[in-house]
Motif scaffolding. Structure first.
Motif, PDB file in Angstrom:
ATOM      1  N   LEU A 176       0.928  -1.105  -0.141  1.00  0.00           N
ATOM      2  CA  LEU A 176       0.086  -0.187  -0.030  1.00  0.00           C
ATOM      3  C   LEU A 176       0.749   1.120  -0.028  1.00  0.00           C
ATOM      4  O   LEU A 176       0.698   2.063  -0.782  1.00  0.00           O
ATOM      5  CB  LEU A 176      -1.075  -0.075   1.269  1.00  0.00           C
ATOM      6  N   LEU A 177       1.837   1.299   0.895  1.00  0.00           N
ATOM      7  CA  LEU A 177       2.829   2.521   0.940  1.00  0.00           C
ATOM      8  C   LEU A 177       3.489   2.797  -0.041  1.00  0.00           C
ATOM      9  O   LEU A 177       3.761   3.799  -0.623  1.00  0.00           O
ATOM     10  CB  LEU A 177       3.495   2.391   2.198  1.00  0.00           C
ATOM     11  N   TYR A 178       3.931   1.702  -0.763  1.00  0.00           N
ATOM     12  CA  TYR A 178       4.852   1.734  -2.057  1.00  0.00           C
ATOM     13  C   TYR A 178       3.767   2.379  -3.263  1.00  0.00           C
ATOM     14  O   TYR A 178       4.401   3.238  -3.890  1.00  0.00           O
ATOM     15  CB  TYR A 178       5.090   0.300  -2.558  1.00  0.00           C
ATOM     16  N   GLN A 179       2.736   1.826  -3.363  1.00  0.00           N
ATOM     17  CA  GLN A 179       1.754   2.228  -4.395  1.00  0.00           C
ATOM     18  C   GLN A 179       1.441   3.986  -4.034  1.00  0.00           C
ATOM     19  O   GLN A 179       1.563   4.546  -5.216  1.00  0.00           O
ATOM     20  CB  GLN A 179       0.551   1.566  -4.505  1.00  0.00           C
ATOM     21  N   GLY A 180       1.415   4.102  -2.910  1.00  0.00           N
ATOM     22  CA  GLY A 180       0.947   5.776  -2.502  1.00  0.00           C
ATOM     23  C   GLY A 180       2.246   6.630  -2.771  1.00  0.00           C
ATOM     24  O   GLY A 180       2.080   7.770  -3.415  1.00  0.00           O
ATOM     25  N   HIS A 187       2.401  12.544  -9.309  1.00  0.00           N
ATOM     26  CA  HIS A 187       1.385  13.590  -9.521  1.00  0.00           C
ATOM     27  C   HIS A 187       1.217  14.565  -8.422  1.00  0.00           C
ATOM     28  O   HIS A 187       0.057  15.524  -8.575  1.00  0.00           O
ATOM     29  CB  HIS A 187      -0.051  12.656  -9.254  1.00  0.00           C
ATOM     30  N   PHE A 188       2.014  14.545  -7.586  1.00  0.00           N
ATOM     31  CA  PHE A 188       2.323  15.580  -6.711  1.00  0.00           C
ATOM     32  C   PHE A 188       1.044  15.997  -5.635  1.00  0.00           C
ATOM     33  O   PHE A 188       0.579  17.200  -5.431  1.00  0.00           O
ATOM     34  CB  PHE A 188       2.623  17.000  -7.253  1.00  0.00           C
ATOM     35  N   ASN A 189       0.460  14.846  -5.214  1.00  0.00           N
ATOM     36  CA  ASN A 189      -0.746  14.904  -4.541  1.00  0.00           C
ATOM     37  C   ASN A 189      -0.729  14.126  -3.032  1.00  0.00           C
ATOM     38  O   ASN A 189      -1.600  13.473  -2.969  1.00  0.00           O
ATOM     39  CB  ASN A 189      -2.041  14.518  -5.221  1.00  0.00           C
ATOM     40  N   ALA A 190       0.577  14.567  -2.540  1.00  0.00           N
ATOM     41  CA  ALA A 190       0.990  13.815  -1.414  1.00  0.00           C
ATOM     42  C   ALA A 190      -0.232  13.576  -0.139  1.00  0.00           C
ATOM     43  O   ALA A 190      -0.216  12.766   0.473  1.00  0.00           O
ATOM     44  CB  ALA A 190       2.286  14.157  -0.819  1.00  0.00           C
ATOM     45  N   VAL A 191      -0.675  15.001  -0.142  1.00  0.00           N
ATOM     46  CA  VAL A 191      -1.416  15.160   1.059  1.00  0.00           C
ATOM     47  C   VAL A 191      -2.961  14.107   0.786  1.00  0.00           C
ATOM     48  O   VAL A 191      -3.203  13.313   1.767  1.00  0.00           O
ATOM     49  CB  VAL A 191      -2.237  16.638   1.283  1.00  0.00           C
TER      50      VAL A 191
END
Length: 223
Positions: A176-180, A187-191
């Motif tokens: 999960l975290l790897y994909q995130g 895509h610079f949508n970290a939040v």
């Protein structure tokens, strides 16, 4: 500025399939790793109680080494250092499952040892007085009582191990975290993405907590 109105939640929906893949691998590594961990924990936990010093020593070394080193270090060593010795690189998924298995096994071994030792010695003596062997008494009398006492700490360990799978992104397990991280970096949508990842982990652990509480209540009702 309202941080919540700045969230681009619509964009998260686009990446749910990719996060779903990560969730699948997180659950796969967790389930298979914890099955291995429970088997190892039961074996080494009982070996810790063996009458033979050599077996107790082997079990103690396993437990102390795995509990005394961080899971992240174990993962990196298995994936990056071990291939230099055996000249073969484990697939990242296999390496991740092994790490979760052997790491959780060390902690489960101590849970097993503590639960078995908590059963009154008179239970063993009663079983032996009825003509049962040591092993049969352990299986039929001691283990069922010990297992009930293991449920709460086993539940805690399962939750810890599930969260520990997030560390496996460092060895390229596509959890999960790897994909995130992959989505957020592109895509610079970290939040939005990391918040969604956190919600996924929370949903898994809360669900497991509820299931374990139900199991505890059932065992108490039948005791």
């Amino acid at each position: 500025m309202n941080i919540f109105t700045d969230f681009r939640w619509a964009g998260v929906i686009e990446f749910l399939p990719q996060l779903g893949v990560g969730l699948y691998y997180t659950l796969l590594v967790s389930v298979v790793g914890l099955i291995i961990g429970f088997a190892l924990g039961a074996i080494f936990g009982l070996l810790r109680l063996s009458r033979f010093r050599v077996l107790r020593g082997i079990a103690a070394i396993y437990v102390e080494v795995l509990r005394g080193t961080p899971l992240l270090v174990q993962a990196i060593w298995l994936f990056f250092a071990l291939p230099l010795i055996i000249h073969y690189t484990l697939p990242s998924l296999v390496a991740g499952i092994i790490v979760i298995g052997i790491n959780s096994g060390a902690y489960i071994a101590e849970i097993v040892r503590g639960a078995v030792q908590s059963v009154d010695n008179g239970q063993m003596e009663a079983g032996r007085s009825l003509g049962m062997s040591h092993h049969k008494t352990m299986l039929k009398v001691i283990w069922p009582q010990a297992f009930k006492r293991m449920i709460p700490p086993l539940g805690n360990q399962f939750i810890i191990s599930i969260k520990d799978t997030s560390l496996l992104s460092v060895i390229l397990v596509p959890e999960l975290l790897y994909q995130g991280r992959a989505i957020a970096s592109n895509h610079f949508n970290a939040v939005e993405i990391y918040t969604t990842v956190a919600v996924f982990y929370l949903a898994i652990t809360l669900t497991l907590s509820l299931v374990l509480r139900g199991v505890e209540r059932r065992l108490e009702a039948h005791s």
